[in-house]
Design a protein around this motif. Structure first.
Motif, PDB file in Angstrom:
ATOM      1  N   ALA A  27     -27.986 -39.264  21.445  1.00  0.00           N
ATOM      2  CA  ALA A  27     -28.097 -39.648  20.027  1.00  0.00           C
ATOM      3  C   ALA A  27     -28.501 -41.118  19.881  1.00  0.00           C
ATOM      4  O   ALA A  27     -27.964 -41.850  19.056  1.00  0.00           O
ATOM      5  CB  ALA A  27     -26.782 -39.382  19.297  1.00  0.00           C
ATOM      6  N   TYR A  28     -29.506 -41.539  20.633  1.00  0.00           N
ATOM      7  CA  TYR A  28     -29.820 -42.965  20.697  1.00  0.00           C
ATOM      8  C   TYR A  28     -30.472 -43.519  19.438  1.00  0.00           C
ATOM      9  O   TYR A  28     -30.547 -44.731  19.279  1.00  0.00           O
ATOM     10  CB  TYR A  28     -30.681 -43.280  21.932  1.00  0.00           C
ATOM     11  N   LEU A  29     -30.947 -42.679  18.538  1.00  0.00           N
ATOM     12  CA  LEU A  29     -31.477 -43.177  17.269  1.00  0.00           C
ATOM     13  C   LEU A  29     -30.456 -43.124  16.137  1.00  0.00           C
ATOM     14  O   LEU A  29     -30.765 -43.498  15.003  1.00  0.00           O
ATOM     15  CB  LEU A  29     -32.731 -42.384  16.865  1.00  0.00           C
ATOM     16  N   LEU A  30     -29.255 -42.671  16.436  1.00  0.00           N
ATOM     17  CA  LEU A  30     -28.260 -42.459  15.388  1.00  0.00           C
ATOM     18  C   LEU A  30     -27.883 -43.749  14.674  1.00  0.00           C
ATOM     19  O   LEU A  30     -27.768 -43.778  13.440  1.00  0.00           O
ATOM     20  CB  LEU A  30     -27.009 -41.804  15.983  1.00  0.00           C
ATOM     21  N   GLU A  31     -27.679 -44.826  15.415  1.00  0.00           N
ATOM     22  CA  GLU A  31     -27.198 -46.064  14.793  1.00  0.00           C
ATOM     23  C   GLU A  31     -28.143 -46.526  13.685  1.00  0.00           C
ATOM     24  O   GLU A  31     -27.697 -46.922  12.594  1.00  0.00           O
ATOM     25  CB  GLU A  31     -27.036 -47.170  15.839  1.00  0.00           C
ATOM     26  N   ASP A  32     -29.431 -46.489  13.940  1.00  0.00           N
ATOM     27  CA  ASP A  32     -30.386 -46.878  12.903  1.00  0.00           C
ATOM     28  C   ASP A  32     -30.527 -45.783  11.840  1.00  0.00           C
ATOM     29  O   ASP A  32     -30.589 -46.070  10.640  1.00  0.00           O
ATOM     30  CB  ASP A  32     -31.759 -47.158  13.527  1.00  0.00           C
ATOM     31  N   ALA A  33     -30.580 -44.527  12.277  1.00  0.00           N
ATOM     32  CA  ALA A  33     -30.806 -43.434  11.329  1.00  0.00           C
ATOM     33  C   ALA A  33     -29.672 -43.304  10.322  1.00  0.00           C
ATOM     34  O   ALA A  33     -29.899 -42.901   9.171  1.00  0.00           O
ATOM     35  CB  ALA A  33     -31.003 -42.120  12.077  1.00  0.00           C
ATOM     36  N   ARG A  34     -28.453 -43.650  10.729  1.00  0.00           N
ATOM     37  CA  ARG A  34     -27.348 -43.539   9.767  1.00  0.00           C
ATOM     38  C   ARG A  34     -27.497 -44.544   8.624  1.00  0.00           C
ATOM     39  O   ARG A  34     -26.964 -44.319   7.535  1.00  0.00           O
ATOM     40  CB  ARG A  34     -25.998 -43.695  10.452  1.00  0.00           C
ATOM     41  N   GLN A  35     -28.266 -45.619   8.849  1.00  0.00           N
ATOM     42  CA  GLN A  35     -28.505 -46.562   7.753  1.00  0.00           C
ATOM     43  C   GLN A  35     -29.488 -45.974   6.735  1.00  0.00           C
ATOM     44  O   GLN A  35     -29.356 -46.212   5.530  1.00  0.00           O
ATOM     45  CB  GLN A  35     -29.013 -47.883   8.313  1.00  0.00           C
ATOM     46  N   ILE A  36     -30.447 -45.190   7.203  1.00  0.00           N
ATOM     47  CA  ILE A  36     -31.300 -44.436   6.278  1.00  0.00           C
ATOM     48  C   ILE A  36     -30.456 -43.374   5.576  1.00  0.00           C
ATOM     49  O   ILE A  36     -30.575 -43.175   4.360  1.00  0.00           O
ATOM     50  CB  ILE A  36     -32.480 -43.783   7.017  1.00  0.00           C
TER      51      ILE A  36
END
Length: 414
Positions: free
Chosen positions: A311-320
């Motif tokens: 889930a390496y894109l989760l940290e940024d994607a959760r801001q979207i």
């Protein structure tokens, strides 16, 4: 909260349960992400390409994504890549019929390669917001004119209309990876001084016009997904602070049914999306000279490796996720049921898998049978160079899915 089913206000949806994406009912929330297959020939569907997607449909995904179907000849990143000609339509219909027969939905990824396109293979110049040198193709992309913008915008609309005719359930519009729409978003690449350059609203204008044209062309007859960068992965590029307002504008425009956030630049930093190993030797082996020599000499600088985590894109994607109410698809490091469940708890409605399914096309079926089933993908990324010869996991002998029948496009397969 969204147009997808939930099991309660405070309860995460079950990823393996049916869900609705726009007007489309999916048997589960798992999507085979777009990975260029390298299995089309002379811009036509082949038997191998049909078999490629049938394997994922049979393996249990809710929807598989055909990648990628260029909206214009000069927008192809490979000379054999599909674009939406009359000749391509029979094969595309055979592909969608075959996927539907296995109980899955199918999406067409549509877009224009822009500065990532192959000018030599296409016999046409590549396009960029402003003149740009592409080190991989050793050629200049020419500046996109206003006439080009109008033509390509309408070409997206026509591609979406043709997707319906070919039986697709969805289109995924490519707004990422510094393909043409993404390169307009990037302040590093877009140096225009007209209404398509400068501030963010201007740089986002082309992407928004494309999405508006697609929505106006198809209404709610098929689902519309936008695949958009959060981070180009290069200094001075498009980044999260600009991705958030663009996502909000797309939501306000009412042009998309779901957002799939991605990262990286196929033009400037291709490994940034994938994380894991950078297979330099394998890339060099499939490249012609003098690019082969260049990969050997400066590959470590151009093809950097990044640590892999699930889930390496989760940290940024959760801001979207926090900024919009649109359904969202979490991409990047989706390998098993625990990560899928995490995505659901974080408020994502769907997950997209790529490399894990290349390794094991039936992984979803096996997860349904046993939720503890682990992925066998080791994130070596040696699948990436295979898109020149038929995308596959090199650790598995799956020779029957590789290019074998160049002379007989699937439009003529019985």
């Amino acid at each position: 909260m969204t147009n997808t089913e939930t099991t309660g206000a405070a309860e995460a949806p079950e990823v393996l349960a049916p869900a609705t994406l726009g007007p489309v009912r999916l048997r589960n929330r798992i999507i085979k992400a777009a990975t260029y297959e390298g299995l089309s020939h002379k811009s036509l569907v082949t038997r191998d390409l049909v078999d490629f997607h049938v394997a994922y449909a049979r393996g249990g995904v809710g929807m598989t994504t055909v990648a990628y179907c260029a909206v214009a000849r000069e927008g192809r990143t490979d000379r054999h890549q599909i674009h939406w000609t009359d000749e391509a339509m029979p094969g595309l219909r055979k592909l969608t019929d075959a996927v539907h027969a296995e109980g899955a939905a199918v999406s067409a990824q549509i877009g224009h390669g822009g500065p990532v396109a192959s000018p030599k293979g296409n016999g046409l110049p590549a396009l960029a917001p402003t003149k740009h040198f592409h080190a991989t193709t050793l050629s200049w992309a020419k500046e996109t004119t206003l006439d080009d913008i109008a033509r390509i915008t309408e070409a997206h609309a026509e591609a979406a209309r043709r997707a319906i005719q070919a039986g697709f359930d969805a289109v995924e519009v490519h707004l990422g990876h510094n393909y043409l729409a993404s390169s307009f978003l990037s302040p590093r690449i877009n140096k225009r001084t007209d209404t398509y350059g400068g501030n963010l609203e201007n740089r986002a204008r082309f992407a928004r016009e494309i999405m508006r044209a697609v929505r106006d062309a198809v209404g709610d007859r098929i689902a519309i997904i936008a695949k958009m960068n959060m981070d180009d992965g290069v200094p001075g590029g498009f980044w999260l602070d600009e991705a958030i307002p663009v996502a909000q504008w797309l939501e306000q425009d009412g042009t998309v049914d779901a957002l799939e956030m991605t990262a990286g630049s196929s033009l400037l930093n291709p490994m940034y999306l994938f994380k894991g190993d950078a297979p330099l030797k394998e890339f060099a082996d499939v490249m012609p000279q003098p690019i082969k020599l260049g990969v050997k000499l400066v590959g470590k600088q151009k093809l950097r490796s990044y640590p892999y985590t699930d889930a390496y894109l989760l940290e940024d994607a959760r801001q979207i996720r926090a900024a919009v109410k649109l359904p969202m698809i979490l991409l990047g490091g989706i390998t098993g049921k625990p990560v899928m469940d995490l995505a659901m708890r974080e408020g994502f409605e769907f997950v997209a898998m790529a490399r894990a399914l290349l390794r094991e096309p039936d992984l979803v079926n096996r997860i349904q049978a046993d939720a503890t089933t682990p992925s066998l993908c080791i994130h070596c990324n040696k699948c990436m160079p295979t898109n020149f010869t038929g995308t596959r996991c090199v650790l598995v002998d799956r020779s029957t899915t590789r290019r074998q029948d160049w002379g007989r496009p699937a439009g003529y397969v019985s």
